[in-house]
Design an enzyme around this catalytic site. Structure first.
Site, PDB file in Angstrom:
ATOM      1  N   GLU A  94       1.031  -1.717  -0.460  1.00 46.56           N
ATOM      2  CA  GLU A  94      -0.290  -0.172  -0.011  1.00 46.56           C
ATOM      3  C   GLU A  94       0.714   1.503  -0.056  1.00 46.56           C
ATOM      4  O   GLU A  94       0.313   2.418  -0.719  1.00 46.56           O
ATOM      5  CB  GLU A  94      -1.268   0.006   1.206  1.00 46.56           C
ATOM      6  N   HIS A 151      -9.381  -5.467  11.045  1.00 44.96           N
ATOM      7  CA  HIS A 151      -9.641  -5.302   9.856  1.00 44.96           C
ATOM      8  C   HIS A 151     -11.666  -4.434   9.659  1.00 44.96           C
ATOM      9  O   HIS A 151     -12.024  -5.118   9.032  1.00 44.96           O
ATOM     10  CB  HIS A 151      -9.864  -6.377   9.029  1.00 44.96           C
TER      11      HIS A 151
END
Length: 359
Positions: free
Chosen positions: A88, A157
Protein backbone atom coordinates in the site's frame (compact mmCIF):
# COMPACT_ATOMS: atom_id res chain seq x y z
CA UNK A 1 -39.82 -0.79 -22.39
CA UNK A 2 -37.62 2.18 -23.27
CA UNK A 3 -33.91 1.55 -23.08
CA UNK A 4 -31.69 4.51 -22.33
CA UNK A 5 -27.95 4.19 -22.93
CA UNK A 6 -25.50 7.06 -22.60
CA UNK A 7 -23.33 7.89 -25.59
CA UNK A 8 -20.18 7.42 -23.55
CA UNK A 9 -21.24 3.90 -22.52
CA UNK A 10 -22.42 2.92 -25.97
CA UNK A 11 -19.40 4.41 -27.75
CA UNK A 12 -17.55 1.75 -29.70
CA UNK A 13 -19.83 -1.09 -28.56
CA UNK A 14 -21.32 -3.57 -31.00
CA UNK A 15 -24.92 -4.68 -30.61
CA UNK A 16 -23.84 -8.00 -29.12
CA UNK A 17 -21.11 -6.52 -26.93
CA UNK A 18 -21.28 -7.65 -23.27
CA UNK A 19 -20.61 -4.05 -22.24
CA UNK A 20 -23.59 -2.84 -24.27
CA UNK A 21 -25.80 -5.55 -22.80
CA UNK A 22 -24.62 -4.58 -19.33
CA UNK A 23 -25.35 -0.92 -20.06
CA UNK A 24 -28.84 -1.83 -21.30
CA UNK A 25 -29.45 -3.76 -18.11
CA UNK A 26 -28.41 -0.78 -15.98
CA UNK A 27 -30.63 1.53 -18.01
CA UNK A 28 -33.71 -0.68 -18.21
CA UNK A 29 -33.81 -1.85 -14.60
CA UNK A 30 -35.02 0.45 -11.88
CA UNK A 31 -32.66 -1.07 -9.33
CA UNK A 32 -28.88 -1.23 -9.07
CA UNK A 33 -26.51 -2.72 -6.54
CA UNK A 34 -23.89 -0.55 -4.89
CA UNK A 35 -21.23 -2.69 -6.62
CA UNK A 36 -22.78 -1.98 -10.03
CA UNK A 37 -23.08 1.71 -9.21
CA UNK A 38 -19.39 2.00 -8.34
CA UNK A 39 -18.32 -0.04 -11.36
CA UNK A 40 -20.42 1.96 -13.83
CA UNK A 41 -19.29 5.28 -12.30
CA UNK A 42 -15.62 4.41 -12.80
CA UNK A 43 -16.19 3.06 -16.31
CA UNK A 44 -18.01 6.19 -17.43
CA UNK A 45 -15.41 8.51 -15.94
CA UNK A 46 -12.61 6.52 -17.61
CA UNK A 47 -14.52 6.85 -20.89
CA UNK A 48 -14.87 10.56 -20.29
CA UNK A 49 -11.27 11.32 -19.31
CA UNK A 50 -8.20 9.43 -20.51
CA UNK A 51 -6.21 10.69 -17.48
CA UNK A 52 -8.33 8.60 -15.09
CA UNK A 53 -6.88 5.22 -14.19
CA UNK A 54 -7.32 2.58 -11.47
CA UNK A 55 -4.50 1.16 -9.39
CA UNK A 56 -4.48 -1.37 -6.57
CA UNK A 57 -4.02 -4.96 -5.51
CA UNK A 58 -5.98 -7.46 -7.65
CA UNK A 59 -8.01 -4.72 -9.34
CA UNK A 60 -7.21 -5.97 -12.85
CA UNK A 61 -6.94 -9.69 -13.60
CA UNK A 62 -8.92 -10.74 -10.51
CA UNK A 63 -11.58 -8.04 -11.12
CA UNK A 64 -11.07 -6.65 -7.62
CA UNK A 65 -11.26 -8.39 -4.27
CA UNK A 66 -14.97 -7.47 -4.11
CA UNK A 67 -15.49 -7.47 -7.91
CA UNK A 68 -16.06 -3.72 -7.97
CA UNK A 69 -13.63 -3.35 -10.88
CA UNK A 70 -15.06 -6.32 -12.80
CA UNK A 71 -14.58 -6.06 -16.56
CA UNK A 72 -12.57 -2.85 -16.48
CA UNK A 73 -9.26 -4.49 -17.45
CA UNK A 74 -10.85 -6.05 -20.55
CA UNK A 75 -12.39 -2.73 -21.45
CA UNK A 76 -9.55 -0.30 -20.78
CA UNK A 77 -6.39 -2.42 -20.79
CA UNK A 78 -3.32 -2.64 -18.56
CA UNK A 79 -2.37 1.02 -19.00
CA UNK A 80 -5.58 2.16 -17.27
CA UNK A 81 -6.22 -0.71 -14.82
CA UNK A 82 -3.02 -1.46 -12.94
CA UNK A 83 -2.35 -4.44 -10.67
CA UNK A 84 0.33 -3.85 -8.05
CA UNK A 85 2.31 -5.93 -5.58
CA UNK A 86 1.04 -6.07 -1.99
CA UNK A 87 2.47 -2.74 -0.88
CA UNK A 88 0.00 0.00 0.00
CA UNK A 89 2.84 2.39 0.75
CA UNK A 90 4.29 1.84 -2.69
CA UNK A 91 1.11 1.94 -4.75
CA UNK A 92 -0.25 5.00 -2.92
CA UNK A 93 3.05 6.83 -3.37
CA UNK A 94 3.10 6.03 -7.07
CA UNK A 95 -0.50 7.21 -7.42
CA UNK A 96 0.08 10.47 -5.52
CA UNK A 97 3.13 11.19 -7.66
CA UNK A 98 1.11 10.62 -10.83
CA UNK A 99 -1.65 12.92 -9.55
CA UNK A 100 0.86 15.67 -8.85
CA UNK A 101 1.94 15.32 -12.50
CA UNK A 102 -1.63 15.73 -13.77
CA UNK A 103 -3.11 12.24 -13.94
CA UNK A 104 -6.25 11.27 -12.00
CA UNK A 105 -5.74 7.97 -10.18
CA UNK A 106 -8.37 5.96 -8.36
CA UNK A 107 -6.59 4.01 -5.64
CA UNK A 108 -8.39 0.92 -4.36
CA UNK A 109 -7.45 -0.21 -0.88
CA UNK A 110 -8.56 -3.80 -0.37
CA UNK A 111 -9.51 -2.56 3.09
CA UNK A 112 -9.13 0.94 4.48
CA UNK A 113 -7.41 -0.65 7.44
CA UNK A 114 -4.52 -1.25 5.02
CA UNK A 115 -4.42 2.47 4.24
CA UNK A 116 -2.60 2.83 7.53
CA UNK A 117 0.44 1.52 5.62
CA UNK A 118 0.04 4.45 3.21
CA UNK A 119 -1.23 7.16 5.53
CA UNK A 120 1.87 9.33 5.08
CA UNK A 121 1.14 9.60 1.35
CA UNK A 122 -2.58 10.16 1.91
CA UNK A 123 -2.24 12.81 4.61
CA UNK A 124 1.17 14.46 4.20
CA UNK A 125 1.46 14.36 0.42
CA UNK A 126 -2.05 14.28 -1.09
CA UNK A 127 -3.97 16.39 1.44
CA UNK A 128 -1.40 19.09 2.23
CA UNK A 129 0.40 19.80 -1.04
CA UNK A 130 -2.14 22.26 -2.46
CA UNK A 131 -1.90 24.45 0.65
CA UNK A 132 1.85 24.09 1.08
CA UNK A 133 2.44 25.02 -2.59
CA UNK A 134 0.51 28.25 -2.20
CA UNK A 135 -2.34 26.94 -4.33
CA UNK A 136 -0.16 26.08 -7.33
CA UNK A 137 -0.05 22.27 -7.08
CA UNK A 138 -3.23 20.21 -6.95
CA UNK A 139 -3.53 16.48 -6.28
CA UNK A 140 -6.64 15.05 -8.02
CA UNK A 141 -6.87 11.56 -6.54
CA UNK A 142 -9.52 9.24 -5.09
CA UNK A 143 -8.71 6.70 -2.40
CA UNK A 144 -11.57 4.19 -2.26
CA UNK A 145 -12.41 0.80 -0.77
CA UNK A 146 -14.34 -0.91 2.04
CA UNK A 147 -14.28 0.79 5.43
CA UNK A 148 -15.44 -0.35 8.85
CA UNK A 149 -16.58 -3.73 10.12
CA UNK A 150 -17.83 -6.55 7.93
CA UNK A 151 -18.51 -10.02 9.39
CA UNK A 152 -15.88 -11.87 11.37
CA UNK A 153 -12.86 -10.05 9.97
CA UNK A 154 -11.32 -9.27 13.36
CA UNK A 155 -10.15 -6.15 15.14
CA UNK A 156 -7.44 -5.26 12.62
CA UNK A 157 -9.86 -5.17 9.68
CA UNK A 158 -12.93 -3.54 11.24
CA UNK A 159 -12.04 0.07 12.02
CA UNK A 160 -14.05 3.01 10.71
CA UNK A 161 -11.74 5.71 9.37
CA UNK A 162 -14.38 8.42 8.89
CA UNK A 163 -13.22 10.53 11.82
CA UNK A 164 -9.52 9.75 11.19
CA UNK A 165 -9.50 11.19 7.69
CA UNK A 166 -12.30 13.66 8.39
CA UNK A 167 -10.01 15.56 10.74
CA UNK A 168 -7.47 16.40 7.99
CA UNK A 169 -7.61 19.82 6.28
CA UNK A 170 -7.28 19.52 2.51
CA UNK A 171 -9.01 16.14 2.42
CA UNK A 172 -12.60 15.44 1.41
CA UNK A 173 -14.26 12.37 2.93
CA UNK A 174 -17.39 10.79 1.41
CA UNK A 175 -19.52 7.97 2.89
CA UNK A 176 -22.13 6.65 0.44
CA UNK A 177 -25.13 4.59 1.53
CA UNK A 178 -27.29 3.77 -1.51
CA UNK A 179 -26.48 2.95 -5.13
CA UNK A 180 -27.42 6.50 -6.09
CA UNK A 181 -25.06 7.85 -3.42
CA UNK A 182 -22.26 5.58 -4.60
CA UNK A 183 -22.65 6.45 -8.26
CA UNK A 184 -23.20 10.19 -7.92
CA UNK A 185 -20.61 10.80 -5.24
CA UNK A 186 -17.90 8.68 -6.87
CA UNK A 187 -18.33 10.46 -10.22
CA UNK A 188 -18.10 13.79 -8.41
CA UNK A 189 -15.02 12.63 -6.50
CA UNK A 190 -13.22 11.52 -9.68
CA UNK A 191 -13.89 14.94 -11.24
CA UNK A 192 -12.78 16.77 -8.09
CA UNK A 193 -9.37 18.47 -8.42
CA UNK A 194 -8.74 17.73 -4.74
CA UNK A 195 -7.90 14.47 -2.92
CA UNK A 196 -10.98 12.51 -1.84
CA UNK A 197 -11.24 9.58 0.57
CA UNK A 198 -14.22 7.48 -0.49
CA UNK A 199 -15.32 5.12 2.28
CA UNK A 200 -17.53 2.25 1.13
CA UNK A 201 -19.12 -0.53 3.16
CA UNK A 202 -18.39 -4.12 2.23
CA UNK A 203 -21.78 -5.35 3.40
CA UNK A 204 -23.57 -2.88 1.12
CA UNK A 205 -21.86 -3.95 -2.12
CA UNK A 206 -24.53 -6.53 -2.94
CA UNK A 207 -27.50 -4.47 -1.72
CA UNK A 208 -29.94 -3.33 -4.42
CA UNK A 209 -31.51 0.12 -4.42
CA UNK A 210 -34.01 1.86 -6.63
CA UNK A 211 -32.42 4.42 -8.92
CA UNK A 212 -33.88 7.26 -10.93
CA UNK A 213 -33.48 7.91 -14.65
CA UNK A 214 -31.38 10.91 -13.71
CA UNK A 215 -28.99 8.67 -11.78
CA UNK A 216 -28.35 6.60 -14.92
CA UNK A 217 -27.12 9.59 -16.88
CA UNK A 218 -23.35 9.76 -17.55
CA UNK A 219 -23.52 13.39 -16.41
CA UNK A 220 -25.02 12.49 -13.02
CA UNK A 221 -23.07 13.73 -10.00
CA UNK A 222 -24.06 14.56 -6.44
CA UNK A 223 -22.99 17.50 -4.29
CA UNK A 224 -21.20 16.79 -1.02
CA UNK A 225 -24.33 17.43 1.01
CA UNK A 226 -26.63 15.33 3.18
CA UNK A 227 -29.98 13.82 2.22
CA UNK A 228 -33.14 13.37 4.26
CA UNK A 229 -34.00 9.70 3.78
CA UNK A 230 -37.15 9.91 5.89
CA UNK A 231 -39.09 12.98 7.01
CA UNK A 232 -40.03 13.24 10.68
CA UNK A 233 -41.15 15.68 13.35
CA UNK A 234 -40.29 14.23 16.79
CA UNK A 235 -36.60 13.32 16.69
CA UNK A 236 -33.67 13.52 14.27
CA UNK A 237 -31.39 10.55 13.63
CA UNK A 238 -28.15 11.63 11.94
CA UNK A 239 -26.04 8.84 10.53
CA UNK A 240 -24.09 7.59 7.53
CA UNK A 241 -23.35 4.54 5.35
CA UNK A 242 -24.80 1.19 6.54
CA UNK A 243 -26.27 2.72 9.69
CA UNK A 244 -28.70 4.63 7.46
CA UNK A 245 -30.32 1.24 6.82
CA UNK A 246 -30.53 0.47 10.54
CA UNK A 247 -31.82 3.96 11.31
CA UNK A 248 -34.60 3.65 8.73
CA UNK A 249 -35.59 0.31 10.25
CA UNK A 250 -35.55 1.89 13.71
CA UNK A 251 -37.68 4.78 12.46
CA UNK A 252 -40.24 2.30 11.18
CA UNK A 253 -40.36 0.56 14.58
CA UNK A 254 -40.68 3.89 16.40
CA UNK A 255 -43.58 4.88 14.17
CA UNK A 256 -45.52 1.60 14.34
CA UNK A 257 -44.98 0.73 18.00
CA UNK A 258 -44.70 4.12 19.70
CA UNK A 259 -46.21 6.69 17.33
CA UNK A 260 -42.87 8.51 17.15
CA UNK A 261 -42.03 10.34 13.93
CA UNK A 262 -38.28 10.10 13.36
CA UNK A 263 -36.37 12.02 10.71
CA UNK A 264 -33.35 10.19 9.26
CA UNK A 265 -30.54 12.32 7.84
CA UNK A 266 -27.96 10.54 5.66
CA UNK A 267 -24.76 12.61 5.90
CA UNK A 268 -23.12 11.27 2.68
CA UNK A 269 -20.13 13.52 3.39
CA UNK A 270 -18.00 13.72 6.53
CA UNK A 271 -15.75 16.48 5.24
CA UNK A 272 -17.21 18.86 4.24
CA UNK A 273 -19.86 18.32 6.92
CA UNK A 274 -23.32 19.62 6.02
CA UNK A 275 -23.75 21.69 9.17
CA UNK A 276 -26.66 23.66 7.72
CA UNK A 277 -28.71 20.47 7.29
CA UNK A 278 -27.82 19.34 10.81
CA UNK A 279 -28.98 22.63 12.28
CA UNK A 280 -32.16 22.59 10.19
CA UNK A 281 -33.26 19.12 11.30
CA UNK A 282 -32.56 19.86 14.97
CA UNK A 283 -34.60 23.06 14.78
CA UNK A 284 -37.40 21.02 13.21
CA UNK A 285 -37.59 18.12 15.69
CA UNK A 286 -35.95 19.53 18.86
CA UNK A 287 -34.35 16.15 19.60
CA UNK A 288 -31.24 14.47 18.23
CA UNK A 289 -29.33 11.20 18.30
CA UNK A 290 -26.27 10.35 16.21
CA UNK A 291 -25.50 6.84 14.98
CA UNK A 292 -22.13 5.48 13.85
CA UNK A 293 -20.16 2.23 14.03
CA UNK A 294 -16.89 3.87 15.06
CA UNK A 295 -15.35 4.05 18.52
CA UNK A 296 -17.21 6.41 20.87
CA UNK A 297 -14.34 8.80 21.60
CA UNK A 298 -13.47 11.60 19.16
CA UNK A 299 -15.96 10.38 16.56
CA UNK A 300 -18.21 11.90 13.92
CA UNK A 301 -21.06 12.04 16.44
CA UNK A 302 -18.91 14.08 18.79
CA UNK A 303 -18.24 16.62 16.03
CA UNK A 304 -21.95 16.83 15.15
CA UNK A 305 -22.82 17.53 18.78
CA UNK A 306 -20.10 20.18 19.00
CA UNK A 307 -21.47 21.90 15.90
CA UNK A 308 -24.97 21.86 17.40
CA UNK A 309 -23.70 23.27 20.70
CA UNK A 310 -21.88 26.09 18.89
CA UNK A 311 -24.87 27.07 16.74
CA UNK A 312 -28.39 28.42 17.19
CA UNK A 313 -29.61 24.80 17.07
CA UNK A 314 -28.63 24.40 20.73
CA UNK A 315 -31.48 26.69 21.81
CA UNK A 316 -33.95 24.38 20.08
CA UNK A 317 -32.95 21.20 21.91
CA UNK A 318 -35.52 19.90 24.39
CA UNK A 319 -33.27 17.09 25.67
CA UNK A 320 -29.58 16.18 25.71
CA UNK A 321 -28.18 14.63 22.53
CA UNK A 322 -27.34 10.93 22.61
CA UNK A 323 -24.60 9.17 20.67
CA UNK A 324 -25.07 5.61 19.45
CA UNK A 325 -21.65 4.19 18.59
CA UNK A 326 -19.61 1.05 18.39
CA UNK A 327 -18.25 -0.39 21.62
CA UNK A 328 -15.04 1.05 23.06
CA UNK A 329 -13.12 -2.17 22.45
CA UNK A 330 -11.18 -3.69 19.55
CA UNK A 331 -13.80 -5.42 17.40
CA UNK A 332 -14.37 -9.00 18.61
CA UNK A 333 -13.89 -11.82 16.11
CA UNK A 334 -16.64 -14.07 17.54
CA UNK A 335 -19.93 -13.27 15.80
CA UNK A 336 -21.97 -13.26 19.02
CA UNK A 337 -19.67 -10.63 20.54
CA UNK A 338 -19.28 -8.72 17.29
CA UNK A 339 -23.05 -8.29 17.08
CA UNK A 340 -23.01 -6.64 20.52
CA UNK A 341 -20.21 -4.27 19.49
CA UNK A 342 -22.12 -2.28 16.86
CA UNK A 343 -25.46 -0.43 16.58
CA UNK A 344 -28.56 -2.19 15.29
CA UNK A 345 -32.19 -1.04 14.96
CA UNK A 346 -33.05 -2.02 18.54
CA UNK A 347 -30.13 -0.01 19.92
CA UNK A 348 -31.25 3.04 17.97
CA UNK A 349 -34.87 2.61 19.13
CA UNK A 350 -33.74 2.50 22.77
CA UNK A 351 -31.69 5.68 22.36
CA UNK A 352 -34.60 7.50 20.73
CA UNK A 353 -36.99 6.45 23.49
CA UNK A 354 -34.55 7.59 26.18
CA UNK A 355 -34.09 10.96 24.48
CA UNK A 356 -37.87 11.42 24.26
CA UNK A 357 -38.48 9.99 27.77
CA UNK A 358 -40.75 7.28 26.35
CA UNK A 359 -41.23 4.15 28.43
Amino acid sequence: MNFRVSSSIAKGMSIGSPFRLQALRYASNKTMTVREALNSAMAEEMDRDDDVFIIGEEVAQYNGAYKVTKGLLDRFGERRVVDTPITEYGLAGLAVGSALKGLKPIVEFMSFNFSMQAIDHVVNSAAKTHYMSGGTQRCPIVFRGPNGAAVGVGAQHSQDFSAWYGSIPGMKVLVPYSAEDARGLLKAAIRDPNPVVFLENELLYGESFEVSEECLSPDFTLPYTSKIEREGTDISIITYTRNVQFSLQAAEILDKQYGISAEVLNLRSIRPLDVDAIIKTVKKTNHLITVESAFPQFGVGSEIIAQVMESEAFDYLDAPVQRVTGADVPTPYAKELEDFAFPDPDTIVRAAKETLSVE
